[in-house]
Design a protein around this motif. Structure first.
Motif, PDB file in Angstrom:
ATOM      1  N   LYS A  12       0.793  -1.264   0.124  1.00 17.30           N
ATOM      2  CA  LYS A  12       0.041  -0.072  -0.131  1.00 17.30           C
ATOM      3  C   LYS A  12       0.885   1.198  -0.070  1.00 17.30           C
ATOM      4  O   LYS A  12       1.447   1.580   0.947  1.00 17.30           O
ATOM      5  N   GLU A  48      -5.754   2.150  -4.010  1.00 13.65           N
ATOM      6  CA  GLU A  48      -5.984   2.983  -2.943  1.00 13.65           C
ATOM      7  C   GLU A  48      -6.514   4.414  -3.383  1.00 13.65           C
ATOM      8  O   GLU A  48      -5.729   5.460  -3.524  1.00 13.65           O
ATOM      9  N   CYS A 198      -6.995  -4.390  -0.850  1.00 16.79           N
ATOM     10  CA  CYS A 198      -7.050  -2.932  -1.484  1.00 16.79           C
ATOM     11  C   CYS A 198      -8.149  -1.948  -0.986  1.00 16.79           C
ATOM     12  O   CYS A 198      -9.333  -2.545  -1.183  1.00 16.79           O
TER      13      CYS A 198
END
Length: 242
Positions: A12, A48, A198
Motif C-alpha cells: 500500500k 487506494e 485493496c
C-alpha cells in the motif's frame, strides 16, 4: 507474440518497493521469452483511491526509468498501473514502455461511481500495437462496459487485455462476462488481477485467459503472485507461480 499478464501483491502506497517487485517479475517474464508484459490496475501504488492524490506522479517521473531501460535492453513492451497527474485532475492510468520509443499512457475512460470523488476520466485511444498486432487495453470497471469493448474491436484490436483490481464477487461476475464476450466476438481476452488488501476489499487474483472461442485456457490461484504467458500464434499458455 507472447503476452504476459502478471498477478501482483502491491504494498500500500510504497512505490519504491512495488517497483522493485515489478522488476523482479518482469525479469521472470523475460526469462520465459515474453514480448509484452502487463500488470494489474494501479499496481505501483495498490488500489487506494483515497491516497491517489498524494501518490499520483507524472509519466516523466525518474522513478519509472528502470522500466524504460528494461524495455530497451530486452526489446519488450511493459505496461504498469499507477495514478497520474494531468491538468484535469488525477487519472487511473497505465503507462506503456516500448523499446527505444516514447512512453505511451492510457487513462481509464469509464469510472465506477465510487471512483468519481478521486479521479477524472480519460479520452485517449486504448489501442497499442506490438509486433504489428493491435491490442486493446481496458482498466477494470470499463472492461464490463460493452461500449468500451465494441469500440476496441472497431479500432482493429485482435486481443483485449484488462488490468483489474477485483474482489471475489467482482471476479466471479467478470469471469462469466469475459467468457461470453470472447466467444461472441471471437476475441481472446486476458485479465490480470492483483492479490491482497485493496482499499476496503480483498483482491482475489484468479487472473485468467480466454481463447477466441471463449474457452478458459489458463488461470492463476487467488493467493499467490504469478504469471500467465499467452502465445498468440498457438494459443498455448505458460503458467508460473512466484
Amino acid at each position: 507474440m507472447k503476452i504476459a499478464t502478471v498477478q501482483t501483491k502491491s504494498i500500500k502506497g510504497d512505490i519504491a518497493a512495488n517497483i522493485t517487485n515489478h522488476k523482479k517479475l518482469i525479469n521472470s517474464c523475460i526469462s520465459l521469452q515474453a514480448d509484452a508484459i502487463f500488470f494489474p490496475e494501479l499496481s505501483l501504488t495498490g488500489y487506494e483511491p483515497k491516497l491517489a492524490k498524494e501518490l499520483a506522479i507524472a509519466k516523466e517521473d525518474i522513478r519509472l526509468e528502470p522500466f524504460q531501460e528494461l524495455s530497451n535492453r530486452n526489446t519488450i513492451t511493459v505496461g504498469v498501473g499507477l495514478p497520474t497527474k494531468s491538468e484535469y485532475g488525477i487519472h487511473i492510468s497505465m503507462i506503456i514502455f516500448r523499446p527505444n520509443l516514447p512512453k505511451q499512457i492510457y487513462h481509464k475512460q469509464y469510472l465506477h461511481d465510487d471512483e468519481l470523488p478521486y479521479f477524472v476520466t480519460g479520452q485517449d485511444c486504448n489501442i497499442i500495437t506490438i509486433n504489428d498486432i493491435k491490442v486493446a487495453l481496458a482498466i477494470c470497471y470499463e472492461s464490463l462496459q460493452l461500449a468500451h469493448f465494441k469500440k476496441s474491436i472497431k479500432l482493429g484490436a485482435k486481443y483485449y487485455l484488462t488490468s483489474v483490481a477485483k474482489s471475489k464477487k467482482g471476479v466471479d461476475h467478470a469471469l462469466k462476462h469475459y467468457a461470453k464476450l470472447a466467444q461472441q466476438h471471437s476475441t481472446p481476452i486476458l485479465m490480470c488481477n492483483s492479490i491482497g488488501l485493496c482499499d476496503t476489499f480483498e483482491s482475489t487474483g484468479t487472473s485468467s485467459i480466454w481463447n477466441s472461442k471463449g474457452k478458459l485456457i489458463a488461470q492463476l490461484d487467488n493467493i499467490n503472485q504469478g504469471i500467465l504467458i499467452f502465445d498468440t500464434q498457438t494459443e498455448e499458455v505458460i503458467r508460473t507461480q512466484i
